[in-house]
Design an enzyme around this catalytic site. Sequence first.
Site, mmCIF file in Angstrom:
data_model
loop_
_atom_site.group_PDB
_atom_site.id
_atom_site.type_symbol
_atom_site.label_atom_id
_atom_site.label_comp_id
_atom_site.label_asym_id
_atom_site.label_seq_id
_atom_site.Cartn_x
_atom_site.Cartn_y
_atom_site.Cartn_z
ATOM 1 N N GLY A 259 40.038 -29.741 53.040
ATOM 2 C CA GLY A 259 38.726 -29.164 53.319
ATOM 3 C C GLY A 259 38.356 -28.129 52.286
ATOM 4 O O GLY A 259 39.163 -27.763 51.435
ATOM 5 N N VAL B 147 37.380 -24.537 55.741
ATOM 6 C CA VAL B 147 38.711 -24.588 56.382
ATOM 7 C C VAL B 147 39.523 -23.336 56.011
ATOM 8 O O VAL B 147 40.168 -22.715 56.869
ATOM 9 C CB VAL B 147 39.454 -25.888 55.974
ATOM 10 C CG1 VAL B 147 40.867 -25.895 56.544
ATOM 11 C CG2 VAL B 147 38.686 -27.102 56.478
ATOM 12 N N GLU C 1 49.451 -14.719 45.787
ATOM 13 C CA GLU C 1 49.915 -15.027 44.420
ATOM 14 C C GLU C 1 48.672 -15.347 43.605
ATOM 15 O O GLU C 1 48.067 -16.404 43.776
ATOM 16 C CB GLU C 1 50.861 -16.243 44.444
ATOM 17 C CG GLU C 1 52.165 -16.002 45.167
ATOM 18 C CD GLU C 1 53.067 -15.028 44.439
ATOM 19 O OE1 GLU C 1 52.761 -14.635 43.294
ATOM 20 O OE2 GLU C 1 54.078 -14.640 45.035
ATOM 21 N N GLU D 187 41.227 -14.141 32.531
ATOM 22 C CA GLU D 187 42.070 -15.336 32.606
ATOM 23 C C GLU D 187 41.233 -16.545 32.212
ATOM 24 O O GLU D 187 40.194 -16.818 32.817
ATOM 25 C CB GLU D 187 42.577 -15.493 34.044
ATOM 26 C CG GLU D 187 43.578 -16.603 34.203
ATOM 27 C CD GLU D 187 44.055 -16.760 35.648
ATOM 28 O OE1 GLU D 187 43.220 -16.737 36.564
ATOM 29 O OE2 GLU D 187 45.274 -16.920 35.835
HETATM 30 P P1 NAD Z 1 40.872 -20.819 43.769
HETATM 31 O O1 NAD Z 1 41.120 -19.398 44.091
HETATM 32 O O2 NAD Z 1 39.516 -21.245 43.384
HETATM 33 O O3 NAD Z 1 41.288 -21.748 45.006
HETATM 34 C C1 NAD Z 1 42.567 -21.673 45.590
HETATM 35 C C2 NAD Z 1 42.479 -22.170 47.023
HETATM 36 O O4 NAD Z 1 41.657 -21.270 47.774
HETATM 37 C C3 NAD Z 1 41.842 -23.557 47.171
HETATM 38 O O5 NAD Z 1 42.532 -24.285 48.167
HETATM 39 C C4 NAD Z 1 40.442 -23.212 47.614
HETATM 40 O O6 NAD Z 1 39.812 -24.266 48.331
HETATM 41 C C5 NAD Z 1 40.687 -21.997 48.488
HETATM 42 N N1 NAD Z 1 39.508 -21.147 48.720
HETATM 43 C C6 NAD Z 1 38.417 -21.023 47.920
HETATM 44 N N2 NAD Z 1 37.522 -20.195 48.498
HETATM 45 C C7 NAD Z 1 38.060 -19.782 49.673
HETATM 46 C C8 NAD Z 1 37.607 -18.918 50.731
HETATM 47 N N3 NAD Z 1 36.408 -18.344 50.692
HETATM 48 N N4 NAD Z 1 38.425 -18.690 51.794
HETATM 49 C C9 NAD Z 1 39.639 -19.282 51.844
HETATM 50 N N5 NAD Z 1 40.101 -20.140 50.897
HETATM 51 C C10 NAD Z 1 39.327 -20.372 49.815
HETATM 52 O O7 NAD Z 1 41.929 -21.177 42.629
HETATM 53 P P2 NAD Z 1 42.096 -22.544 41.824
HETATM 54 O O8 NAD Z 1 40.973 -22.681 40.862
HETATM 55 O O9 NAD Z 1 42.386 -23.655 42.767
HETATM 56 O O10 NAD Z 1 43.452 -22.223 41.015
HETATM 57 C C11 NAD Z 1 43.472 -21.496 39.843
HETATM 58 C C12 NAD Z 1 43.771 -20.023 40.100
HETATM 59 O O11 NAD Z 1 44.972 -19.881 40.824
HETATM 60 C C13 NAD Z 1 43.994 -19.233 38.814
HETATM 61 O O12 NAD Z 1 43.356 -17.980 38.912
HETATM 62 C C14 NAD Z 1 45.495 -19.036 38.766
HETATM 63 O O13 NAD Z 1 45.940 -17.941 38.020
HETATM 64 C C15 NAD Z 1 45.821 -18.920 40.208
HETATM 65 N N6 NAD Z 1 47.226 -19.259 40.412
HETATM 66 C C16 NAD Z 1 48.128 -18.286 40.730
HETATM 67 C C17 NAD Z 1 49.468 -18.596 40.869
HETATM 68 C C18 NAD Z 1 50.498 -17.565 41.229
HETATM 69 O O14 NAD Z 1 51.560 -17.962 41.690
HETATM 70 N N7 NAD Z 1 50.262 -16.298 41.049
HETATM 71 C C19 NAD Z 1 49.877 -19.901 40.693
HETATM 72 C C20 NAD Z 1 48.941 -20.875 40.383
HETATM 73 C C21 NAD Z 1 47.612 -20.538 40.258
#
Ligand code: NAD
Length: 478
Positions: free
Chosen positions: A200, A205, A244, A378
């Site tokens: 979702g 979700v 994270e 980033e």
């Molecule tokens: P994102 O933050 O856009 O999404 C991550 C997850 O959060 C997805 O499942 C997304 O659907 C969900 N999400 C988005 N909006 C939300 C909301 N309002 N409420 C709850 N959930 C929500 O990140 P991305 O683009 O999928 O991944 C890339 C990012 O993740 C980069 O910034 C990267 O540095 C970070 N990252 C961090 C680590 C770590 O271990 N520190 C590892 C991998 C990636």
Amino acid sequence: MYIIDHIYINGQFVTPHGTEMFDLLNPSNGQLAGQVRLGDAEDARRAIAAAKAAFPAFSRTTKAQRGAMLQRLHDAVLARADEAAAALVEEYGGPHNTSVARSRYTANMFLDVKQVMDDHAYVKTINKSTVVLEPVGVVGIITPWNSSAWFIANKVATAIAAGCTVVVKPSELSARQNQILAECFHAADLPPGVLNIVNGRGDVVGAELSTHPDITKISFTGSTPVGKHIARLGVDTMKRVTLELGGKSANVILDDADFARAIPMAVAACYMNNGQACIAGSRLLVPSHRLDEVKRLAKMAAEAVVVGDPHDAAVTLGPIVTHQQYERVQHYIRTGIEEGAELVTGGLGKPAGLAAGYFVKPTVFAGVTPSMTIAKEEIFGPVLSIMRYETEEEAIAIANGTPYGLQAYVSSTDLARANRVAHQLVAGRVHINGIHDDLIAPFGGFKQSGIGREFGPYGLDAYLEPKAILGEHAQYQK
Ligand code: NAD
């Protein structure tokens, strides 16, 4: 074309209440590869109810029972590792060799966590009292696309080791990998409701998980802005959070380093996972008097990178995950040029012959100063920023001059010096002379790279609440 139209709730694959179909494009060619039917808030609530109902019995299971479950999860995930690797290649363009390795260590995660659980004292005596570590409750797990199965495996394994039940909301961009993983979880035959997966949107979700009173903890991996939003959403119900988040990791090359080894490694540390790694060493800090040599070595290493179809075993850099992310990386390259950074190699546009997919030229900038956008934000693509320093103190100040603090890298032939610098870097992990792996040592960020730690005993503690029993008490199961 594949269609994924079920979610996993209470031990069964069910049709979601949500009806939105989300297109999944192959990033290597931009073609429609499949569709996933997304769950909605109602689906999230059903999954939370199943996890809540399963919690009382599951929280009382013994280590031996949970150990057997972790073993079955390992076996089930390993049995389909090759298929999972193929999905990784198709779905987000992970190069073949790294995808195979990653799928195998996704399976191994369950055994690593089992070992950590076996070694962990769940009952301790502190002063005159007994302290019992109890599972925190129902956990909401929210993960990104850039290493989907592995993040889910780590979080699920740790939650199970603690005795928590879970609802997973994976990234909508990794539906095929998630489907394989869900089928593995089903094959492992856990009690119904212990493990639920709802595809979702994040703001639907994910938001439901982050606000629902029956979710006690959120374990989130993703971007810093979304992590902050989730923490805000969770505060009314006082959710425990493990966040994270993003990074802008510094790679400090000291003047006595073996440059012929350290600079190609620095390029690899920036370009890992097609440049889409939170731990990417995207800022390369080098002594001014050796800048020309660094530029030459970095250019050579970047130009030796093989970009292309990730199915090809010779390819080391695949595409960026989506067209939107590709445009974002282009924006940063354009900004680097406009703000006056020197383009050493790469640049705007796609590499020759790769017009259809979301491929980025392996890019290196020099002359990057701390105030430039590409030094601060980033990028999440194969774009390395070389920054110069005069003294060791200045190198440390530049390295720490960021709101992030996830990882850092240091190279020197003098180990005492490398360690001295490592101690002054504000980062959750510091790698000395290379890119290392340790899935038991804590992983996580200082500052805005997150809250809490994953992996090993620190990771497990984050799913446990200490309860002190004072006065006269009976023996507890250790
Ligand atoms: P994102 O933050 O856009 O999404 C991550 C997850 O959060 C997805 O499942 C997304 O659907 C969900 N999400 C988005 N909006 C939300 C909301 N309002 N409420 C709850 N959930 C929500 O990140 P991305 O683009 O999928 O991944 C890339 C990012 O993740 C980069 O910034 C990267 O540095 C970070 N990252 C961090 C680590 C770590 O271990 N520190 C590892 C991998 C990636």
